[in-house]
Design a protein around this motif. Structure first.
Motif, PDB file in Angstrom:
ATOM      1  N   ASP A 341       0.848  -1.208   0.000  1.00 37.64           N
ATOM      2  CA  ASP A 341       0.000   0.000   0.000  1.00 37.64           C
ATOM      3  C   ASP A 341       0.874   1.246   0.000  1.00 37.64           C
ATOM      4  O   ASP A 341       1.255   1.712   1.062  1.00 37.64           O
ATOM      5  N   ALA A 403      -2.935  -1.039  -3.620  1.00 36.31           N
ATOM      6  CA  ALA A 403      -2.649  -2.247  -2.833  1.00 36.31           C
ATOM      7  C   ALA A 403      -2.944  -3.533  -3.601  1.00 36.31           C
ATOM      8  O   ALA A 403      -3.845  -4.293  -3.259  1.00 36.31           O
ATOM      9  N   LYS A 485      -5.088 -12.756   2.255  1.00 36.12           N
ATOM     10  CA  LYS A 485      -5.689 -11.434   2.495  1.00 36.12           C
ATOM     11  C   LYS A 485      -5.833 -11.174   3.985  1.00 36.12           C
ATOM     12  O   LYS A 485      -5.568 -10.080   4.485  1.00 36.12           O
ATOM     13  N   TYR A 488      -2.587 -10.367   5.527  1.00 37.15           N
ATOM     14  CA  TYR A 488      -2.169  -8.998   5.207  1.00 37.15           C
ATOM     15  C   TYR A 488      -2.912  -7.973   6.078  1.00 37.15           C
ATOM     16  O   TYR A 488      -2.299  -7.098   6.695  1.00 37.15           O
ATOM     17  N   VAL A 489      -4.235  -8.121   6.129  1.00 39.00           N
ATOM     18  CA  VAL A 489      -5.042  -7.153   6.886  1.00 39.00           C
ATOM     19  C   VAL A 489      -4.672  -7.174   8.372  1.00 39.00           C
ATOM     20  O   VAL A 489      -4.541  -6.138   9.013  1.00 39.00           O
ATOM     21  N   TYR A 493      -1.300  -4.538   7.042  1.00 41.32           N
ATOM     22  CA  TYR A 493      -2.035  -3.366   6.561  1.00 41.32           C
ATOM     23  C   TYR A 493      -1.901  -2.181   7.530  1.00 41.32           C
ATOM     24  O   TYR A 493      -2.196  -2.300   8.714  1.00 41.32           O
ATOM     25  N   HIS A 494      -1.389  -1.052   6.998  1.00 43.06           N
ATOM     26  CA  HIS A 494      -1.212   0.172   7.799  1.00 43.06           C
ATOM     27  C   HIS A 494      -0.344  -0.062   9.040  1.00 43.06           C
ATOM     28  O   HIS A 494      -0.553   0.569  10.073  1.00 43.06           O
ATOM     29  N   ASP A 498       4.357  -3.649   6.661  1.00 38.51           N
ATOM     30  CA  ASP A 498       4.026  -3.704   5.227  1.00 38.51           C
ATOM     31  C   ASP A 498       5.322  -3.446   4.444  1.00 38.51           C
ATOM     32  O   ASP A 498       5.564  -2.364   3.929  1.00 38.51           O
TER      33      ASP A 498
END
Ligand SMILES: [Zn+2]
Length: 550
Positions: A341, A403, A485, A488-489, A493-494, A498
């Motif tokens: 991202d 992303a 996914k 990652y989340v 993520y953020h 990352d």
């Protein structure tokens, strides 16, 4: 809306240029670019930081080497590589004084707990609201094309309005607002904009986790710190002085003390006949100073001029910014590298540029727009679409990438939200030909359509879409895709984690970029103008400039 047979046929007519040998996208190159952009040297690519300077220098060098021309601000008859984006940055000074009163009883509210107040973005240096009357205006929707008006002429000047989140048919799951899927009327940004148009001094959104699709923690973390906006000529036209959320419990209690039943009023608000309700003897007060300054960031713009109709433009977009340097994670890492991202989208943009630069010149111009400040509220794309470098009336489409999956390949793809348009039809057709099935956004009620950089263009009527990598992996199917996914989340993520990984193959991106290239190339080598479906909230805006496209 279903795709008509006629448009299916026209989608399949290829011009000579786009029928030439399709380009190959090199996974190695994508990997090297993501690695560089997300290295610690780039400090998490925060706007208006040394990380921005590095990012801009790198992306421009890559775009040049790929064969693109500068497409940014016009200075002395020459295009620069960037578009300056002035941003206003505002912060509440100290602790805001906030209070609710019903009758003679006053309740002080704690910022971040019962209430989350954003720093004023209407240009105010201080906010002093004293005992403003409170008015419940249902979902705060004014939608003439749906013959729906929650305001019914109520005068909100000097008053603070209270609204519900999402749109009126979210709970019933069917109705005039796309059923469970969120229309723009359901998004909080719309609620604030409409409150400003209605002249309200302030707006309190009642936070409820289901219709919002995120928890109070997200509301708190995203809104009580530093706020950013593009510098606007009339900020008060889209921002009321006070913009805030309140917890549901507080709202229920407030309504009760004013002799009202929150749930009963909510039911009424789900009907066309709803009328605004004044909360008897209830007022709201706020007192705080705001520290506001202007910073300047940059959008990066590469371009290929069209050979036949250079004034018509196809845009590819991706944001370059990430969260910069922030609070450390468990390992003490403070750099939010933003590899996925949106190092991936930025690398994709550079490589799409290279593919177009090495193909026969397109008939229409193609712009490669690497926008800033997405993480601060889609601001680089908001700025471009309010001060476009190339007219929006003649902008054919926007294809956004944010992303992307650095692994893959997948057997499918998705989009952020599933707003119907001829552009989506074209993407679906070109993807199908390349073996990718379309999987619509599984959670259209979460309003992802309004949370990506294509959206500011849609708001201006330009057909726009955000492409998303698929979850049905060739290697391992949906189970593997969903697990990746989720990982990652949850874990990256953020977060500072990352980061680029040597194991990333970029095989999925290399394949999917072929599809995105084809869509852009089909459009850039045709006279076609894809449009929104008839029932879209963006259709009227596009129709207003129809004459300029003839
Ligand atoms: Zn992003």
């Amino acid at each position: 809306m279903k795709l008509s047979t006629a448009s299916v046929v026209s989608l399949c007519v290829l011009s000579a240029a786009s029928a030439a040998t399709p380009p190959r996208f090199d996974p190695q190159r994508l990997s090297a670019e993501v690695k560089e952009l997300s290295s610690d040297a780039f400090e998490g690519r925060g706007p208006a930081t040394p990380g921005e300077t590095k990012t801009i220098a790198y992306v421009i060098a890559q775009m040049k080497e790929a064969g693109l021309q500068p497409g940014g601000d016009l200075k002395d008859g020459k295009r620069a590589w960037t578009q300056a984006v002035p941003l206003s940055r505002s912060e509440i000074k100290g602790t805001p004084k906030l209070a609710l009163s019903v009758g003679s009883k006053t309740q002080l509210l704690t910022q971040g707990e019962e209430i989350a107040v954003r720093a004023a973005m209407d240009g105010s240096k201080s906010v002093a609201i004293e005992n403003a009357p409170l008015v419940f205006v249902g979902y705060g929707v004014n939608a003439p094309e749906r013959k729906w008006d929650d305001f019914k002429g109520v005068d909100l000047h000097g008053k603070v309005a209270i609204v519900l989140i999402n749109d009126p048919d979210f709970e019933a799951g069917e109705g005039d607002f796309g059923g469970k899927a969120m229309t723009y009327y359901g998004r909080w940004t719309y609620k604030f904009e409409e409150a400003a148009r209605q002249g309200a001094a302030g707006l309190l959104i009642v936070h409820e986790t289901d219709p919002a699709s995120y928890t109070w923690k997200t509301v708190k973390n995203s809104n009580i710190n530093t706020m950013f906006d593009i510098v606007r000529d009339k900020p008060g036209s889209v921002h009321p002085k006070l913009e805030a959320w309140i917890q549901r419990d507080l709202a229920v209690d407030l309504f009760k003390r004013s002799g009202l039943d929150f749930d009963a009023l909510k039911k009424q608000a789900q009907t066309r006949g709803f009328k605004p309700v004044v909360l008897k003897d209830a007022t709201f007060s706020a007192d705080y100073a705001v520290d506001a300054k202007v910073i300047t960031s940059q959008n990066i713009v590469g371009r290929i001029e069209g050979s036949k109709r250079p004034d018509e433009t196809v845009i590819y977009s991706a944001h370059w910014d990430h969260l910069g340097v922030g609070s450390p994670d468990a390992k003490g890492d403070r750099i939010y590298n933003g590899a996925v991202d949106n190092g991936t989208g930025t690398a994709a943009l550079i490589e799409l540029g290279r593919a177009f630069a090495h193909a026969p010149k397109p008939e229409r111009s193609v712009v490669f727009l690497n926008v800033t400040a997405e993480e601060k509220g889609l601001l680089g794309s908001e700025y471009y679409s309010s001060k476009p470098l190339y007219p929006l009336a003649k902008t054919v489409a926007v294809l956004n990438m944010d992303a992307l999956d650095p692994m893959g390949p997948a057997r499918n793809f998705t989009t952020s939200g599933s707003a119907k348009s001829g552009l989506l039809d074209l993407l679906i057709a070109d993807a199908k030909a390349a073996g990718l099935a379309y999987s619509p956004d599984p959670h259209p009620e979460a309003g992802h359509f309004f949370r990506s950089d294509h959206f500011p263009f849609a708001k201006q009527g330009v057909p726009a879409i955000s492409f998303g990598s698929g979850n049905d992996l060739v290697d391992g199917g949906v189970a593997a895709g969903e697990a990746a996914k989720k990982d990652y989340v949850t874990n990256r993520y953020h977060q500072p984690a990352d980061e680029w990984q040597a194991s990333w193959t970029f095989a999925g991106m290399a394949h999917d970029l072929g599809v995105l290239y084809k869509v852009g190339s089909d459009l850039a080598n045709s006279t076609r103008w894809p449009d929104w479906s008839q029932d879209s909230e963006f259709r009227a805006k596009r129709d207003a400039t129809r004459n300029e496209r003839q």
